[in-house]
Design an enzyme around this catalytic site. Structure first.
Site, PDB file in Angstrom:
ATOM      1  N   THR A 208      13.560 -17.553 -22.547  1.00 27.49           N
ATOM      2  CA  THR A 208      11.935 -17.552 -22.912  1.00 27.49           C
ATOM      3  C   THR A 208      11.374 -16.339 -22.495  1.00 27.49           C
ATOM      4  O   THR A 208      11.637 -15.412 -21.537  1.00 27.49           O
ATOM      5  CB  THR A 208      11.258 -18.684 -21.843  1.00 27.49           C
ATOM      6  OG1 THR A 208      12.017 -19.913 -22.288  1.00 27.49           O
ATOM      7  CG2 THR A 208       9.937 -18.937 -22.034  1.00 27.49           C
TER       8      THR A 208
ATOM      9  N   GLY B 253      14.916 -18.705 -14.297  1.00 25.05           N
ATOM     10  CA  GLY B 253      15.155 -19.126 -12.835  1.00 25.05           C
ATOM     11  C   GLY B 253      16.139 -18.105 -12.301  1.00 25.05           C
ATOM     12  O   GLY B 253      17.043 -17.703 -12.929  1.00 25.05           O
TER      13      GLY B 253
ATOM     14  N   GLU C 112      12.992 -27.256 -21.709  1.00 26.01           N
ATOM     15  CA  GLU C 112      13.949 -27.455 -22.718  1.00 26.01           C
ATOM     16  C   GLU C 112      13.358 -28.225 -24.128  1.00 26.01           C
ATOM     17  O   GLU C 112      13.690 -29.023 -24.649  1.00 26.01           O
ATOM     18  CB  GLU C 112      14.817 -28.738 -22.063  1.00 26.01           C
ATOM     19  CG  GLU C 112      15.525 -28.120 -21.071  1.00 26.01           C
ATOM     20  CD  GLU C 112      16.769 -26.888 -21.037  1.00 26.01           C
ATOM     21  OE1 GLU C 112      16.976 -26.774 -22.545  1.00 26.01           O
ATOM     22  OE2 GLU C 112      17.053 -26.332 -20.355  1.00 26.01           O
TER      23      GLU C 112
END
Lengths: 675, 675
Positions: free
Chosen positions: A154, A193, A437
């Site tokens: 992303t 993350g 997602e």
């Protein structure tokens, strides 16, 4: 007055007993809680294994989440890293392995509150997308934690629409390297993350350029921090994206790359490769990437989405059985709030949904396991259907569960709003699943596209996948129900759902056709139908969920009262859906207003029936108190003592605020003018 | 590549310009933004005053909320106290007073992020419920901040149901004192603001006992902390209730009292008194207390409920005009997400609702001002109507706005989930309004009780209050609309809403009657109807909101395009309500399925029309960037730069985490076995 003595001894003695208001709820269960738990676990032996693992983890103070609600983002991060490192040790001690049967119970208990989850995704993506050579090189390093990985897909400017990613990877023949760049601010990686503060490496998704030609998005392994001192590598700017609604423990990061070079071997190349002379070669099918994304959507449902709803139901229903407020009958004791019809109408449909989604999740996993076997046999036929399923159900289940958790939170009034109830963090957590997602609206529209195609094919007499054959059975008609009991017949409500789903889809197909015939371009016509197409996709998923619930109930053992109570929940789930979306069923007269009254009557009757089993039904989820981490939801129902006990540990009570000396004292001593 | 140079200079130059994607939205406004702002403010002179005050506050660094999203509960509390103390100074400097016209703009800008709000409630309750002597004693002390007050009503075990409060105040003739006690843990005061760490005094609501007889709940002034050193007074246990979903800046507290004595004069006694010999005397009407509670519910709507929705719309709509994602038309640039029908369907109805509620709020305030005048003339006739209005509209507006803010948050995808967007804190804040000042379901049922009474009276030919006279006009019929344009006629949709509200109410009345005739007791019958009674109350409030919006639009000036764009919003609000609650309109055939298609068509057409004015319509709310405090919502639309700039200030980027030295370094250097 004795209860006010806040000495630890007295507190303990009160907390050791179960609140009689909760104890009484357990005496009248119409079914065996233990047998239902075993059924949910997939067998009593699984229940035993799960409990043994939970016991091993809960007895280890390193995994404690006791003061979680008091911690800052920095503290949460440190604790998550500590737990992740400790888990490696624990697994070796206990003989648990990454591929063993225990792993799902371990992560389920941890509720994602641990670091290195993206490190696992890093490893998975190398395993799936890397060549044998790449796997042999990187997987052992990652397994041994000599490197820590992340997954940088992303960007600030692009999420679900992957083709729009702007990071570039230009092949330099002279040096046999890829040159990675973030050409503008919107191309900065954002959200990955484990990347903000932990990772040494990451898989960067970038537009591949060779000889000035763009080949689309490809994955590259990039080292971002030094293995010696953890400082960012030259050309790398990396940091943490700051506070979020939840996931304080995760170091979601940003990443900018300026002329960062990686060797040609770092492009993951199981399916394609840039050869030394710059030739681009592709093997196999692009579709397999597609399948990976698809399976991830299904894999999150259980732990990240359905489990939070089950926990929220457990907390809210137990609390509603001990909270007494106002009088239902004049002159009597104040009533348990669970006895109010409005409270039942809030909570019990969520409970039914939690069971419905547990069963649809099992169904989806079976479907995907079959699909995976076919794909391994090089048969890709089921991919469109699987993609449509994963998109639509990811969207429907996340949406429903998020709204369900919020209803549970609100139904607990002021105490639900306290972090100590556990409900706010369940809500802010599950809410994220609507966004990550794949954004839900985009996903519903992908399902809708598949359904429209199938509907057209069916209309033309062509074969369609098994899950949508009902689309070819479209026949206008009327519901035959004459009595409220008729609506407890699955045949009756299933037919209503089926009819409604077909109708929404066929009217969309007709509208699309009409718009195109009137001169609209295909993409314009599509955009003008999207609000209703989303509705059609939802209706399809809702129908399938009811259908699978009905089929599951039919197959259940008739013993120990389980089939009966599950039938009630299935009926409630189905009738709640009709009651809440009445317009869709009334629109074409399939149900009449009078029949809708029968639905309502049956639905309200069911609330009173299921209310009697509400506490046993959440007990069957078998969450430990430590796993719920809720002052309102504990098994013993001692909510007020626990709220008080926990509040005293808050940092707001641990220090005298500097505000007193700085502001309050001078103010109170009337020195306002001197401040 | 230049944008990647993170030097301050370059950042600033980028931030000084307006994003062209947002600038272009402002060129095509169909109306005068400045004139609409003035209309919302109630005149251009109010706009000028508001802006001057905002300017004075924003230019004072003591009020800055710049790093708010990074602060802990302790830091937030300290900052809120600092601001409250500074505000006193500022007000003196500027010549602003508590009763002046400026005050509402001051508190609106502060968005409640300040201490001593409950101190104000403490003062208001003494002013309203205290005798002249009590007012003369306490108000000057409080005004000068020689004491800091709170308002201790809610207990661990009781919220909305005040009669159930368990704290006791027993009159002791011998000493002429009241003896206050917390007889069990559920009686502990819980939630009062300003009490956890600040207050020296509080108004405690307790059951009054004289000579063993209970006289119900009464208010007592109790000193809880020393004026010398702020330590709790003997018999007082007081502290902070810990972390919440929001309101980190407020020290919501708990309070236990053990044999705490206050003099007889500390019972607030404008309306009743315990005389020295223990005689209990009551003057005037109990109803006036009732009216105070009623006005509070209305007074919160503007700043605490509608304003957050306006801010959320501003943020989400501006962001949707600069976020580009995926392609609407093949081969073209990626589209602004605001151009997708599904995004319009999420955001524009919320925008319409924000305007609808702004107008209903004005209407409610006028209604209450008239009511207050009547009451001062000792005419209490309008009280039941006012109570029903305040309950129903508090519940409806808070519910709608909470759901609206959540929709805005989700519509911004991942970036909406970052605290830096400002949306999470707007959501967690407005959510609380569904719970405080009366739980919404309880409130809807109070409205329903009033409506049922009126309906029965109307059926019996008795007179009913003006706002519900429509209940007597019940005539079954069919909607006359034949074309989608017919649904842009307020007469047509108002009639549909009216019909629907009457139908829901009359069927509830019939069901109640039927149940009672079948032998059910009154309270049982009521509980069995509550799910549907809530629906009926909602329908009534929805109808009145549409009606007031229509009447407001009719009265608007036709100049500067304002009436026209407001008419569009009014139509959208009305049709969105029909589209979303189709079942209620289709149920009795008032609308046919074919007419529902016309509603849908008109509704979807309106989305495309209002989309053109969407940015100007949020600009008209006239929030400053500092007041929005959102990286996504600023006037200039430079969202990506601002997200990056703000993230760099996060404490997660300000320190090297101890986690590196403690856990990551040993792990990476393969000393796992030694950890």
């Amino acid at each position: 007055m004795a209860l006010l003595d806040s000495s630890k001894h007295l507190q303990d003695s009160v907390l050791s007993g179960v609140n009689p208001d909760l104890a009484s709820e357990r005496l009248t269960a119409s079914f065996s809680v233990e047998k239902l738990t075993a059924r949910l676990d997939g067998g009593a032996e699984h229940t035993r294994m799960r409990r043994a693992i939970v016991e091993a983890i809960e007895s280890d103070p390193a995994f404690s989440r006791e003061n979680q609600y008091f911690q800052s983002q920095n503290e949460r991060y440190e604790a998550a890293v500590r737990r992740a490192v400790h888990l490696q040790k624990k697994m070796r001690e206990m003989g648990w392995t990454e591929n063993g049967p225990e792993i799902k119970y371990i992560y389920r208990w941890l509720s994602g509150d641990i670091a290195f989850l993206l490190h696992r995704v890093f490893m998975r993506s190398i395993s799936v997308l890397g060549s044998d050579k790449q796997v042999a090189k990187w997987i052992p390093l990652a397994t041994e934690h000599q490197i820590i990985g992340s997954y940088a897909q992303t960007e600030l400017g692009h999420g679900t629409y992957l083709q729009g990613l702007e990071t570039t990877a230009v092949f330099d023949i002279a040096t046999q390297e890829f040159l990675l760049n973030t050409p503008k601010i919107s191309a900065m990686k954002w959200w990955p993350g484990d990347m903000g503060r932990s990772a040494t490496h990451t898989v960067v998704f970038a537009q591949l350029y060779v000889h000035g030609k763009c080949y689309g998005v490809h994955p590259f392994i990039v080292q971002i921090r030094s293995l010696q001192d953890h400082s960012p590598r030259p050309g790398v700017t990396v940091g943490d994206i700051g506070p979020k609604m939840n996931f304080e423990h995760t170091d979601n990061g940003y990443l900018m790359l300026q002329n960062v070079r990686v060797p040609r071997e770092n492009m993951l190349s199981r399916f394609c490769e840039v050869q030394p002379d710059g030739t681009y070669v592709r093997w196999g099918s692009k579709k397999i990437n597609y399948f990976t994304m698809t399976t991830v959507r299904i894999s999150i449902l259980s732990d990240e989405v359905i489990l939070p709803l089950m926990k929220a139901c457990t907390i809210a229903i137990r609390y509603s059985a001990v909270r007494r407020q106002s009088k239902l009958k004049p002159g009597e004791q104040e009533a348990k709030i669970l006895d109010y019809q409005t409270q039942q109408q809030k909570l019990l449909p969520q409970l039914a949904a939690a069971y419905a989604f547990h069963f649809i999740n099992i169904y989806l996993h079976e479907l995907f396991d079959r699909g995976y076997q076919e794909i391994q046999g090089r048969n890709f036929d089921s991919l469109p259907e699987l993609h449509a399923f994963s998109s639509g159900f990811k969207a429907m289940v996340t949406q429903y569960c998020t709204s369900g958790v919020e209803i549970c939170l609100r139904a607990c009034g002021g105490h639900g709003y306290s972090l100590l109830s556990g409900l706010p963090s369940l809500y802010t957590r599950v809410l994220a699943s609507c966004i990550y997602e794949g954004e839900n609206t985009v996903l519903f529209l992908q399902t809708a596209r598949f359904l429209i195609k199938c509907f057209m094919a069916a209309s033309a007499g062509q074969p369609i996948p098994p899950s949508v054959t009902y689309l070819s059975s479209a026949k206008p008609g009327k519901c035959p129900a004459k009595d409220k009991l008729d609506f407890l017949s699955p045949d009756v409500y299933l037919k209503a759902y089926e009819q409604m789903a077909i109708r929404l889809l066929s009217s969309n197909a007709a509208k699309l056709q009409h718009l195109i015939q009137s001169g609209a371009k295909k993409h314009e016509a599509w955009n003008q139908c999207t609000v209703q197409l989303v509705k059609a996709a939802q209706a399809h998923c809702h129908y399938i969920t009811v259908k699978i619930f009905v089929e599951t109930v039919e197959k259940l053992d008739n013993k120990a009262g389980i089939q009966k109570v599950m039938k009630h929940l299935c009926d409630l789930f189905a009738l709640h859906g009709i009651f809440s979306n009445a317009g869709d069923f009334l629109y074409d007269g399939y149900l009449s207003g009078a029949q809708m009254d029968l639905v309502t009557a049956s639905y309200l009757d069911l609330l009173a029936v299921i209310r009697m089993d509400a506490v046993p039904l959440v007990d069957a989820f078998d969450f430990t108190d430590k796993s719920l981490n809720s002052a309102l939801g504990s098994y013993d129902g001692q909510v007020y003592h626990r709220l008080y006990e926990w509040a005293q540990k808050s940092p707001t009570n641990q220090q005298v605020s500097p505000a007193y000396g700085k502001y309050l004292k001078p103010l109170l001593q009337n020195r306002l003018s001197k401040l």
